[in-house]
Motif scaffolding. Structure first.
Motif, PDB file in Angstrom:
ATOM      1  N   LYS A 120     -15.058  15.455  -4.800  1.00 10.71           N
ATOM      2  CA  LYS A 120     -15.333  14.506  -5.879  1.00 10.71           C
ATOM      3  C   LYS A 120     -15.352  15.189  -7.245  1.00 10.71           C
ATOM      4  CE  LYS A 120     -18.599  12.770  -3.141  1.00 10.71           C
ATOM      5  NZ  LYS A 120     -19.751  12.015  -2.618  1.00 10.71           N
TER       6      LYS A 120
ATOM      7  N   TYR B 133     -18.200  19.231  -3.880  1.00  9.89           N
ATOM      8  CA  TYR B 133     -18.781  17.901  -3.640  1.00  9.89           C
ATOM      9  C   TYR B 133     -17.794  16.972  -2.935  1.00  9.89           C
ATOM     10  CZ  TYR B 133     -22.227  19.670  -6.916  1.00  9.89           C
ATOM     11  OH  TYR B 133     -23.171  20.447  -7.542  1.00  9.89           O
TER      12      TYR B 133
ATOM     13  N   ASP C 209     -22.200  21.255  -0.695  1.00 12.33           N
ATOM     14  CA  ASP C 209     -22.019  21.034  -2.133  1.00 12.33           C
ATOM     15  C   ASP C 209     -20.780  21.781  -2.614  1.00 12.33           C
ATOM     16  OD1 ASP C 209     -23.200  23.489  -1.673  1.00 12.33           O
ATOM     17  OD2 ASP C 209     -24.880  23.202  -3.055  1.00 12.33           O
TER      18      ASP C 209
ATOM     19  N   ILE D 166     -15.228   8.921   2.468  1.00 10.87           N
ATOM     20  CA  ILE D 166     -15.190  10.047   1.530  1.00 10.87           C
ATOM     21  C   ILE D 166     -15.196  11.395   2.262  1.00 10.87           C
ATOM     22  CG2 ILE D 166     -17.719   9.992   1.150  1.00 10.87           C
ATOM     23  CD1 ILE D 166     -15.158  10.853  -1.546  1.00 10.87           C
ATOM     24  N   GLN D 167     -15.946  11.475   3.387  1.00 14.91           N
ATOM     25  CA  GLN D 167     -16.009  12.762   4.106  1.00 14.91           C
ATOM     26  C   GLN D 167     -14.685  13.073   4.789  1.00 14.91           C
ATOM     27  OE1 GLN D 167     -18.106  10.217   4.711  1.00 14.91           O
ATOM     28  NE2 GLN D 167     -20.192  10.879   4.241  1.00 14.91           N
TER      29      GLN D 167
ATOM     30  N   VAL E 254     -21.603  17.977 -14.039  1.00 13.49           N
ATOM     31  CA  VAL E 254     -21.912  16.961 -13.052  1.00 13.49           C
ATOM     32  C   VAL E 254     -23.225  16.313 -13.458  1.00 13.49           C
ATOM     33  CG1 VAL E 254     -22.630  16.590 -10.665  1.00 13.49           C
ATOM     34  CG2 VAL E 254     -20.680  18.074 -11.155  1.00 13.49           C
TER      35      VAL E 254
ATOM     36  N   PRO F 138     -26.335  17.304  -2.605  1.00 10.89           N
ATOM     37  CA  PRO F 138     -26.135  15.861  -2.765  1.00 10.89           C
ATOM     38  C   PRO F 138     -25.637  15.265  -1.453  1.00 10.89           C
ATOM     39  CG  PRO F 138     -25.045  17.067  -4.527  1.00 10.89           C
ATOM     40  CD  PRO F 138     -25.484  18.076  -3.518  1.00 10.89           C
ATOM     41  N   ASP F 139     -26.144  14.124  -1.088  1.00 12.05           N
ATOM     42  CA  ASP F 139     -25.639  13.373   0.061  1.00 12.05           C
ATOM     43  C   ASP F 139     -24.140  13.177  -0.142  1.00 12.05           C
ATOM     44  OD1 ASP F 139     -25.000  11.542   1.998  1.00 12.05           O
ATOM     45  OD2 ASP F 139     -26.790  10.309   1.696  1.00 12.05           O
ATOM     46  N   THR F 140     -23.371  13.399   0.921  1.00 12.01           N
ATOM     47  CA  THR F 140     -21.919  13.295   0.732  1.00 12.01           C
ATOM     48  C   THR F 140     -21.482  11.870   0.372  1.00 12.01           C
ATOM     49  OG1 THR F 140     -21.625  13.017   3.109  1.00 12.01           O
ATOM     50  CG2 THR F 140     -21.320  15.221   2.237  1.00 12.01           C
ATOM     51  N   GLU F 141     -22.337  10.893   0.692  1.00 10.35           N
ATOM     52  CA  GLU F 141     -21.995   9.499   0.360  1.00 10.35           C
ATOM     53  C   GLU F 141     -22.241   9.189  -1.119  1.00 10.35           C
ATOM     54  OE1 GLU F 141     -20.896   7.302   2.531  1.00 10.35           O
ATOM     55  OE2 GLU F 141     -21.446   8.100   4.495  1.00 10.35           O
ATOM     56  N   THR F 142     -23.061  10.018  -1.746  1.00 12.12           N
ATOM     57  CA  THR F 142     -23.515   9.678  -3.090  1.00 12.12           C
ATOM     58  C   THR F 142     -22.376   9.768  -4.103  1.00 12.12           C
ATOM     59  OG1 THR F 142     -25.478   9.950  -4.469  1.00 12.12           O
ATOM     60  CG2 THR F 142     -24.196  11.916  -4.058  1.00 12.12           C
ATOM     61  N   ARG F 143     -22.502   8.979  -5.168  1.00  8.76           N
ATOM     62  CA  ARG F 143     -21.472   9.021  -6.199  1.00  8.76           C
ATOM     63  C   ARG F 143     -21.714  10.220  -7.104  1.00  8.76           C
ATOM     64  NH1 ARG F 143     -20.718   4.522 -10.237  1.00  8.76           N
ATOM     65  NH2 ARG F 143     -19.034   5.632 -11.265  1.00  8.76           N
ATOM     66  N   ILE F 144     -20.670  10.972  -7.355  1.00  7.17           N
ATOM     67  CA  ILE F 144     -20.793  12.129  -8.236  1.00  7.17           C
ATOM     68  C   ILE F 144     -20.068  11.781  -9.531  1.00  7.17           C
ATOM     69  CG2 ILE F 144     -20.104  14.537  -8.577  1.00  7.17           C
ATOM     70  CD1 ILE F 144     -22.032  14.547  -6.350  1.00  7.17           C
TER      71      ILE F 144
ATOM     72  N   ILE G  33     -13.804  19.008  -9.319  1.00  7.88           N
ATOM     73  CA  ILE G  33     -13.040  20.246  -9.246  1.00  7.88           C
ATOM     74  C   ILE G  33     -13.751  21.251 -10.135  1.00  7.88           C
ATOM     75  CG2 ILE G  33     -10.782  21.322  -9.631  1.00  7.88           C
ATOM     76  CD1 ILE G  33     -10.674  19.040  -7.578  1.00  7.88           C
TER      77      ILE G  33
ATOM     78  N   VAL H  79     -18.691  13.023 -13.058  1.00  9.10           N
ATOM     79  CA  VAL H  79     -18.350  14.237 -13.780  1.00  9.10           C
ATOM     80  C   VAL H  79     -17.971  13.854 -15.197  1.00  9.10           C
ATOM     81  CG1 VAL H  79     -16.929  16.322 -13.700  1.00  9.10           C
ATOM     82  CG2 VAL H  79     -17.361  15.045 -11.604  1.00  9.10           C
TER      83      VAL H  79
ATOM     84  N   ASP I 141     -14.544  19.176 -13.358  1.00 11.55           N
ATOM     85  CA  ASP I 141     -13.687  18.078 -13.809  1.00 11.55           C
ATOM     86  C   ASP I 141     -13.539  17.086 -12.675  1.00 11.55           C
ATOM     87  OD1 ASP I 141     -12.662  18.851 -16.534  1.00 11.55           O
ATOM     88  OD2 ASP I 141     -12.228  20.677 -15.409  1.00 11.55           O
ATOM     89  N   PRO I 142     -13.284  15.839 -13.019  1.00 13.57           N
ATOM     90  CA  PRO I 142     -12.971  14.887 -11.947  1.00 13.57           C
ATOM     91  C   PRO I 142     -11.614  15.246 -11.344  1.00 13.57           C
ATOM     92  CG  PRO I 142     -12.902  13.803 -14.114  1.00 13.57           C
ATOM     93  CD  PRO I 142     -13.237  15.236 -14.352  1.00 13.57           C
TER      94      PRO I 142
END
Ligand SMILES: Cc1cc2nc3c(=O)[nH]c(=O)nc-3n(C[C@H](O)[C@H](O)[C@H](O)COP(=O)(O)OP(=O)(O)OC[C@H]3O[C@@H](n4cnc5c(N)ncnc54)[C@H](O)[C@@H]3O)c2cc1C
Ligand SMILES: Nc1ncnc2c1ncn2[C@@H]1O[C@H](COP(=O)(O)O)[C@@H](O)[C@H]1O
Lengths: 328, 267
Positions: A143, A140, B126, A275-276, B30, B17-23, A145, B25, B234-235
């Motif tokens: 974002k 992701y 992803d 982010i990208q 997720v 998921p859109d790469t801009e979206t907040r993920i 791991i 964890v 994990d974050p």
């Protein structure tokens, strides 16, 4: 069950790529848990000296498929995958390690399907824990791991370049075995290599990367970055904004839809830190940001930041480095 | 695929998921709530290329997607761009798999379909696996060309020439057709859906196929068949806060060089 580890070493211009020696470090880490021997496989043409270098990397054996048809400039995925699969069948390893380069990811995928093995790509760590192969990989856009387990062995793993230190190739030479190359019918192949990698330092393997973004304002804006890169022996990368504007080649783009780099030092000039973009460089050991906007998100991931105009800061940095290097 | 059949292109698309979206964890997982989902960006290049081929040669563009019921929305997005119809591999048996089980199901579906060529993404953004499409090529004994930035078919549509970029090198590659091509950024500039396209997409056919339709044993699919399993998420480790170096450019540059040498020890 066999418990050997086979490293697939990529070569370029007759020499092993640096990641091959990093994979020996990974293999040693794995061997602590699983035992077994560390062997290497290389395919290409005119590999005699590359094989010698690999043989001195502290491994048990080097297998070489050396044939003009396997030259990188004649890349044919079906042939390369078939030769690789034959070598794997013969060596019977429990784990096969690749560098997560473009070519490494491509041939590992095709060979994995041929052998019906699991494959985990672009890992940043590989361990053998409680009898199982456990991998770490960013997902992701970095974002999260993921900790990934191979439920069974054998399995294949590709490891991101520049994460592990390379071993020194100064051990006593291991035996080199030339393996027979069985030709197969290929339908897809390189007709012509239009462009060779232009820089001596490939972006994904470079120790230092200097990157420019929209802030460099045009193709000429990259000149001060090239001057800095030259002093540092660095490769030059770019953000997508700079690539999309046509200032530099697609091949230089760093980020989720470009290259992933993890150099010792990443210098981002005029890059906001979307982010990208971070997805492609946030595993760098040290990050320097030069941006005139003190609130730019890149400063959140940077170890060192200079809030200023890159057209003043970058040349000043180049001058200072020249001075310091001359003193050394 | 005989000469008379229409020119069909199948595009493999994945919902991500859109790469801009907040993920978010948490507890090893997720949290997918609130995530916005899209067609994986590289698959968009593949869809665009298929539509351009159709504009040139006529025929049909079919989307093929393996995913949960939620993926329907993503498939509709592809139909809104102009694809004609879609096959949705929609069965819990397909879910929770790895690249091998996903490729197995996609390959089995393609065996039942007509195509002159298959387009896919270089990687789904992803998990950045970069292997499903190539695995499909191998399973179907098709040639593949990876990471293309240009695709030209021969007049007889029996072969193709393409340009691909890998590791800083650029190659002109040739292949016979049918073949599988994976798209790299630079191949084209994907279009946006038109309002008419969005309205029209609602009426376009989406076939739901289950494991049984493909004659596959559920034991070889999805979570049951996967050899590779994600144990936890994990974050990422937070980076320690950095230093902003003050001063005019020359002073700041001097201090930066000192820090890089003495503190970071990288130069
Ligand atoms: C699906 C998808 C995939 C993507 N993939 C990638 C990818 O792989 N790589 C990538 O990079 N992006 C990618 N992007 C794009 C990304 O979202 C950003 O748009 C892009 O990274 C912005 O590039 P930038 O930082 O150069 O430009 P901007 O965001 O415009 O930032 C320019 C920066 O330069 C600074 N600046 C301007 N002038 C100066 C000066 N004289 N001195 C110092 N600083 C100055 C400004 O303050 C600003 O912070 C992707 C986007 C999407 C949607
Ligand atoms: N579930 C899926 N459904 C359809 N196509 C997929 C799926 N997963 C992967 N693909 C295709 O394979 C490409 C590579 O995916 P991956 O190996 O997951 O990075 C993607 O860009 C898609 O074109």
């Amino acid at each position: 069950m066999p418990n050997n580890i086979l490293i697939v070493a990529e070569t370029r211009d007759g020499a092993p790529r640096k990641v091959a020696f990093e994979l020996v470090t990974v293999a040693k880490q794995l061997a602590q848990g699983m035992g077994g021997k560390i062997e290497v496989f290389a395919m290409g043409s005119n590999l005699a000296s590359a094989a010698q270098a690999l043989a001195q990397a502290g491994v048990s054996k080097v297998y070489v498929a050396d044939d003009a048809a396997l030259d990188a400039s004649r890349f044919a995925p079906e042939l390369h995958a078939a030769v690789l699969a034959d070598a794997i069948r013969a060596a019977q390893p429990a784990v096969v390690l690749f560098g997560a380069t473009g070519v490494g990811k491509e041939i590992s995928a095709r060979a994995a399907a041929k052998l019906d093995w699991g494959l985990v790509t672009d890992c940043t760590d590989a361990k053998f824990e409680n009898g199982a192969l456990v991998l770490t990989k960013p997902v992701y856009a970095g974002k999260a791991i993921a900790t990934v387990k191979a439920k069974s062995l054998p399995a294949m793993v590709s490891v991101r370049p520049n994460i592990f230190p390379p071993v020194e190739a100064n051990a006593s030479a291991a035996p080199v075995e030339i393996v027979a190359v069985k030709m197969v019918n290929v339908r897809a192949k390189v007709a012509e290599r239009v462009k060779k990698a232009e820089t001596a330092v490939d972006l994904s393997e470079a120790k230092i990367v200097v990157s420019g973004g929209r802030g460099v304002r045009g193709p000429e804006g990259f000149e001060p970055l090239h001057a800095l890169a030259k002093v540092l022996g660095a490769a030059v990368g770019a953000s997508r904004a700079a690539v999309d504007a046509g200032w530099v080649d697609y091949g230089t783009q760093v980020g989720q839809t470009g290259k992933t780099v993890s150099p010792q030092l990443y210098i981002a000039c005029g890059i906001s830190g979307a982010i990208q973009h971070l997805a492609g460089m946030s595993s760098s050991k040290n990050i320097v940001a030069i941006n005139k906007d003190p609130d730019a998100p890149i400063f959140k991931v940077a170890d060192y930041g200079i809030a200023g105009d890159l057209f003043e800061v970058v040349p000043a940095l180049t001058e200072e480095l020249k001075k310091v290097m001359a003193e050394k | 695929m005989n000469a008379e059949s229409t020119f069909s292109v199948v595009v493999l698309i994945k919902r991500v998921p859109d790469t801009e979206t907040r993920i978010q964890v948490k507890d090893g997982k997720v949290n997918t709530e609130g995530i916005s989902w899209v067609i994986s960006p590289y698959d968009e290049y593949a869809v665009e290329e298929a539509l351009r081929l159709q504009e040139k040669y006529g025929g049909k563009v079919t989307l093929l997607c393996l995913g949960s019921e939620d993926a329907k929305e993503t498939i509709r997005k592809g139909l809104a761009l102009g694809a004609d119809d879609a096959v949705h591999l929609n069965d819990p048996a397909f879910e929770g798999g790895d690249a091998a089980t996903t490729a197995r199901a996609l390959a089995a579906a393609l065996k039942k379909m007509e195509y002159a060529l298959v387009l896919a993404g270089k990687q789904a953004v992803d998990e950045d696996n970069a292997q499903v499409a190539i695995r499909v090529a191998e399973l179907l004994d098709l040639p593949h060309v990876n990471a293309i930035i240009k695709l030209d078919l021969a007049d007889d549509k029996k072969s193709a020439r393409c340009v691909r970029e890998v590791d800083g090198e650029r190659d002109m590659m040739e292949t016979s057709l049918p073949a599988i091509f994976t798209a790299q950024q630079g191949l084209n500039e994907p279009r946006y859906p038109s309002l008419k396209g969005i309205m029209g997409a609602k009426k376009k056919p989406i076939a739901d196929w289950k494991a049984a339709d493909l004659g596959l044993d559920p034991a070889h699919l999805g979570a049951a068949g996967a050899q590779i399993q994600v144990e936890r998420y994990d974050p990422p480790a937070p980076r320690p806060p950095g230093k902003i170096i003050p001063g005019d450019p020359a002073t700041a540059a001097k201090e930066l060089v000192r820090l890089l040498r003495e503190e970071a020890k990288v130069i």
